[in-house]
Write a protein that holds these residues in place. Structure first.
Motif: not given
Length: 253
Positions: A61-63, A66-67, A72-73, A95-98
């Motif tokens: 969930s940490t990377p 960040l992803i 998003a940006f 990122g959302a999946s992780l």
């Protein structure tokens, strides 16, 4: 033209659903890959292993955070439907999946990934994938983008319909039927069914409106439902996420 071609033409090409469809695909592929790798690590098979940095276990969930932030940006800062918009869709999906795969750990602030509590993550991922998938294929209770071309009467009817639909969604959620409420945002008949059924006995709706015989009937119906479908749900969760074990009690500080 086939129905698939019509869908691709109307929803993806001219409905500008390309980035969302890519995001959904990346979400599902990442979840399947992540669960496969973590189960191989758990079984001690394959070349994969946990990542530790100075004795600190690195959760995926940490990377993922960040992803997700990067995607998003990138999405809000990119020209509409540019190549960067599509790239950001993929990043947001990954990122959302992780992150959601470890939702239960973030929610409880302890390592419950392989415990019964950890299977909350599977429920959240399933709901997220279902809702995003329905949005990606263009399922909607009303096509708001076409209202501008409609008459005043048609817009009024559509507005009344939408308000009524959202009201039923809220009622379904207050009755403790959260999956039905989420999917009902996109498929209206689900909320019709959920709104007229008895509430779960522990729901806000039941606590305020049920007592006596009606509350007892709600408890009996909930118990019968859980007895019938609980094992099916547990087998499905075990198949996807692995058989849970008792959580390791937190160490004393």
């Amino acid at each position: 033209m086939s129905w698939l071609g019509i869908w691709w033409h109307d929803e993806v090409v001219y409905g500008y659903k390309g980035p969302l469809l890519l995001s959904f695909t990346a979400f599902v592929i990442t979840f399947v890959a992540t669960r496969t790798i973590t189960r191989l690590i758990r079984a001690g098979k394959g070349p994969f292993h946990d990542i530790d940095n100075g004795g600190v276990h690195m959760h995926h969930s940490t990377p993922g955070v960040l992803i997700l932030i990067l995607g998003a940006f990138m999405a809000v800062g990119s020209p509409p439907l540019s190549v960067w918009t599509y790239v950001s869709g993929v990043l947001v999906g990954i990122g959302a999946s992780l992150v959601l795969d470890e939702f239960a750990m973030l929610f409880r602030l302890q390592d419950v990934y392989w415990s019964q509590e950890g299977q909350l993550s599977l429920n959240v991922v399933t709901l997220a994938a279902g809702c995003v998938g329905l949005a990606a294929v263009g399922v909607s209770p009303v096509k708001l983008d076409r209202l501008a071309e409609s008459s005043n009467a048609a817009r009024l009817v559509a507005t009344v319909w939408l308000v009524s639909h959202l009201t039923l969604v809220v009622i379904t959620a207050l009755k403790g039927k959260y999956p039905m409420a989420l999917f009902g945002l996109f498929v209206a008949p689900i909320t019709w069914f959920g709104a007229i059924r008895l509430a779960r006995p522990t729901s806000p709706w039941a606590r305020r409106r049920y007592s006596g015989a009606k509350l007892e009937r709600a408890k009996q119906r909930a118990a019968a439902f859980d007895e019938r479908w609980g094992p099916v749900r547990r087998h499905w969760d075990d198949f996807i996420g692995g058989t849970p074990v008792s959580p390791t009690p937190p160490s004393a500080s």
